[in-house]
Design a protein around this motif. Structure first.
Motif, short mmCIF file in Angstrom:
data_model
loop_
_atom_site.label_atom_id
_atom_site.label_comp_id
_atom_site.label_asym_id
_atom_site.label_seq_id
_atom_site.Cartn_x
_atom_site.Cartn_y
_atom_site.Cartn_z
N THR A 163 28.44 -44.12 15.37
CA THR A 163 29.80 -44.73 17.05
C THR A 163 28.33 -43.77 18.11
OG1 THR A 163 31.50 -43.29 18.74
CG2 THR A 163 30.53 -42.16 16.00
N THR A 164 29.40 -43.02 19.58
CA THR A 164 28.42 -42.10 20.62
C THR A 164 28.45 -41.05 20.73
OG1 THR A 164 29.42 -43.08 22.15
CG2 THR A 164 27.84 -44.48 21.70
N GLY A 165 27.97 -40.34 21.34
CA GLY A 165 28.23 -38.90 21.69
C GLY A 165 29.38 -38.68 22.71
N ARG A 166 29.79 -39.68 23.58
CA ARG A 166 30.85 -39.62 24.22
C ARG A 166 31.87 -39.71 23.36
NH1 ARG A 166 33.56 -43.15 27.40
NH2 ARG A 166 31.95 -44.90 26.59
N GLN A 167 32.20 -40.91 22.36
CA GLN A 167 33.15 -40.45 22.07
C GLN A 167 33.47 -39.26 20.68
OE1 GLN A 167 35.28 -42.93 22.04
NE2 GLN A 167 34.22 -43.99 22.80
N LEU A 168 32.22 -39.04 20.65
CA LEU A 168 32.36 -37.81 19.46
C LEU A 168 32.72 -36.46 20.51
CD1 LEU A 168 31.76 -36.59 16.62
CD2 LEU A 168 29.94 -35.33 17.59
N ARG A 169 31.86 -36.22 21.83
CA ARG A 169 32.90 -35.31 22.88
C ARG A 169 34.25 -35.89 22.96
NH1 ARG A 169 30.02 -35.95 26.25
NH2 ARG A 169 31.70 -37.45 27.45
N ASP A 170 34.50 -36.96 23.61
CA ASP A 170 35.77 -37.10 24.09
C ASP A 170 37.08 -36.85 22.64
OD1 ASP A 170 34.75 -37.61 26.13
OD2 ASP A 170 34.82 -38.94 26.80
N HIS A 171 36.50 -37.73 21.91
CA HIS A 171 37.54 -37.77 20.85
C HIS A 171 37.41 -36.96 19.68
CE1 HIS A 171 38.70 -40.51 22.80
NE2 HIS A 171 37.73 -41.53 23.21
N GLY A 172 36.03 -36.14 19.28
CA GLY A 172 36.51 -35.41 18.35
C GLY A 172 36.00 -36.53 17.15
N TRP A 173 35.79 -36.23 15.85
CA TRP A 173 35.60 -36.61 14.56
C TRP A 173 36.03 -38.46 13.77
CZ3 TRP A 173 31.45 -34.45 11.16
CH2 TRP A 173 31.11 -35.32 10.20
N PRO A 174 35.61 -39.30 13.72
CA PRO A 174 36.73 -39.97 13.76
C PRO A 174 37.59 -40.21 12.50
CG PRO A 174 34.64 -40.96 14.52
CD PRO A 174 34.75 -39.26 14.23
N ALA A 175 39.22 -40.08 11.93
CA ALA A 175 39.72 -39.71 10.83
C ALA A 175 39.06 -40.69 9.93
CB ALA A 175 41.29 -39.90 11.32
N ASP A 176 39.48 -40.65 8.92
CA ASP A 176 39.10 -40.97 8.27
C ASP A 176 37.49 -41.32 7.45
OD1 ASP A 176 40.99 -40.95 7.24
OD2 ASP A 176 42.04 -42.89 7.81
N ALA A 177 36.60 -40.85 8.44
CA ALA A 177 34.89 -41.05 8.50
C ALA A 177 34.25 -39.83 7.68
CB ALA A 177 34.68 -41.07 9.44
N ASP A 178 33.64 -39.31 6.65
CA ASP A 178 32.86 -38.61 6.37
C ASP A 178 31.56 -38.73 7.12
OD1 ASP A 178 34.91 -38.26 4.68
OD2 ASP A 178 34.57 -38.72 3.29
N ARG A 179 31.11 -39.40 7.24
CA ARG A 179 29.70 -39.95 7.83
C ARG A 179 29.38 -40.46 8.60
NH1 ARG A 179 24.27 -40.54 4.31
NH2 ARG A 179 24.77 -38.71 2.70
N LEU A 180 28.88 -39.77 9.97
CA LEU A 180 28.94 -40.52 10.97
C LEU A 180 27.35 -41.01 11.27
CD1 LEU A 180 30.87 -37.92 13.33
CD2 LEU A 180 31.67 -40.05 11.81
N VAL A 181 27.07 -41.60 12.16
CA VAL A 181 25.73 -41.64 13.11
C VAL A 181 25.48 -42.61 14.86
CG1 VAL A 181 23.73 -43.23 13.33
CG2 VAL A 181 24.89 -43.62 11.05
#
Length: 248
Positions: A163-181
Motif C-alpha cells: 500500500t502507500t504512505g497516503r493510505q497508511l496515514r489516512d486509514h491506518g493499519w489495514p485490518a487482517d494484515a500483519d506485514r505491510l510494504v
C-alpha cells in the motif's frame, strides 16, 4: 502502427537491466526520457547513462519536460488523471515530430506493474494512434529492499499487503494484515502509528551505490529514519525510499 516498449529498469542500478531489456532498447528507433527539473536532473542522467552502457547502435534519445500535477485540482484522482492526460500529450508531441518512427521505448523506474502510471498513460496514447504495446518487466524496489536487508518478503506461510504512505496515514493499519510494504511515502507515515510492537525495515535509494538501510523496532529507529531521510533528500534534491512494517 507504432510499437511502444515499456522497459522496467530496476531501481537505478544499471546491473538491474535484464537481457530482454537490453534487446528492447537496441530495437528502438526512439527512446523518450522524462526530465523532472534541475533538482531531479540526475534521474534523467541515470537513464542516459543506462542507454550509453547498453546501446550497441545509434538510437535517437529525446528528453521531454515532464508536466507537474495541477495544484488547483483538489480531488486526488482528478488531479492525477489530468496529469496523465498531459503526459500523454508530451509523448504524442515527441512521436508526431518524427513521422518515420516505428519503435518507441520508455525506461520505467522499477517495473511498470507496481505503483507506476506508464501503462495508464500508454492506454491514453492507444486511443490516438495505432499502438502495439510491449512490456519488459524490471526489478522492483520491494526486491531491492528485501535483498538489502536479506529478508524474505513474507513471513513463513504468511501474506503481505502493498500500500502507500497516503493510505497508511489516512486509514491506518489495514485490518487482517500483519506485514505491510509501504511505497510512495513522502512524509514518513509510520509516525502516525502506535509504534509499540512494530518492526520496520527501511531503505532509501535501494539498489544504488548510495543505498541507505535502517531496521529495528519502530520505537527505537523512527526518529533516526526521519532524520536520515531528510538529510539524504537535502543532499540529493530527491529521495526514493520504501519500507516494510511488521507487527506482532
Amino acid at each position: 502502427m507504432i510499437t511502444l516498449q515499456l522497459i522496467g529498469i530496476g531501481t537505478g542500478n544499471p546491473d538491474h537491466l535484464t537481457l530482454q531489456a537490453v534487446k528492447a532498447l537496441n530495437a528502438a528507433d526512439l527512446i523518450l526520457i522524462p526530465h523532472k527539473g534541475d533538482e531531479k536532473a540526475d534521474l534523467a542522467q541515470l537513464r542516459q547513462d543506462i542507454c550509453a552502457d547498453v546501446l550497441t547502435r545509434d538510437v535517437e534519445i529525446a528528453e521531454f519536460t515532464l508536466p507537474v500535477r495541477d495544484p488547483v485540482i483538489t480531488d486526488y484522482i482528478d488531479r492525477v488523471n489530468h496529469w496523465h492526460d498531459a503526459i500523454a500529450d508530451c509523448w504524442m508531441t515527441e512521436i508526431n515530430a518524427r513521422p518515420g518512427v516505428q519503435n518507441v521505448a520508455l525506461l520505467v523506474w522499477g517495473d511498470p506493474s507496481l505503483y507506476d502510471s506508464t501503462l495508464r498513460i500508454a492506454e491514453r496514447v492507444s486511443k490516438r494512434v495505432d499502438l502495439q504495446l510491449n512490456v519488459v518487466p524490471g526489478i522492483t524496489s520491494m526486491q531491492g529492499l528485501t535483498a538489502a536487508h536479506q529478508i524474505p518478503l513474507n513471513a513463513l506461510g504468511g501474506a503481505f499487503q502493498v500500500t502507500t504512505g497516503r493510505q497508511l496515514r489516512d486509514h491506518g493499519w489495514p485490518a487482517d494484515a500483519d506485514r505491510l510494504v509501504i511505497m510512495l511515502d513522502g512524509h514518513c507515515a509510520f509516525q502516525t502509528l502506535e509504534p509499540e510492537g512494530i518492526h520496520i525495515w527501511w531503505g532509501g535509494f535501494v539498489g544504488m551505490p548510495n543505498e541507505i538501510t535502517i531496521s529495528g523496532p519502530l520505537t527505537e529507529v523512527a526518529q533516526k529514519i526521519t532524520e536520515t531521510r531528510q538529510r539524504a533528500k537535502d543532499d540529493h534534491g530527491w529521495i526514493m525510499d520504501i519500507y516494510i512494517l511488521e507487527r506482532g
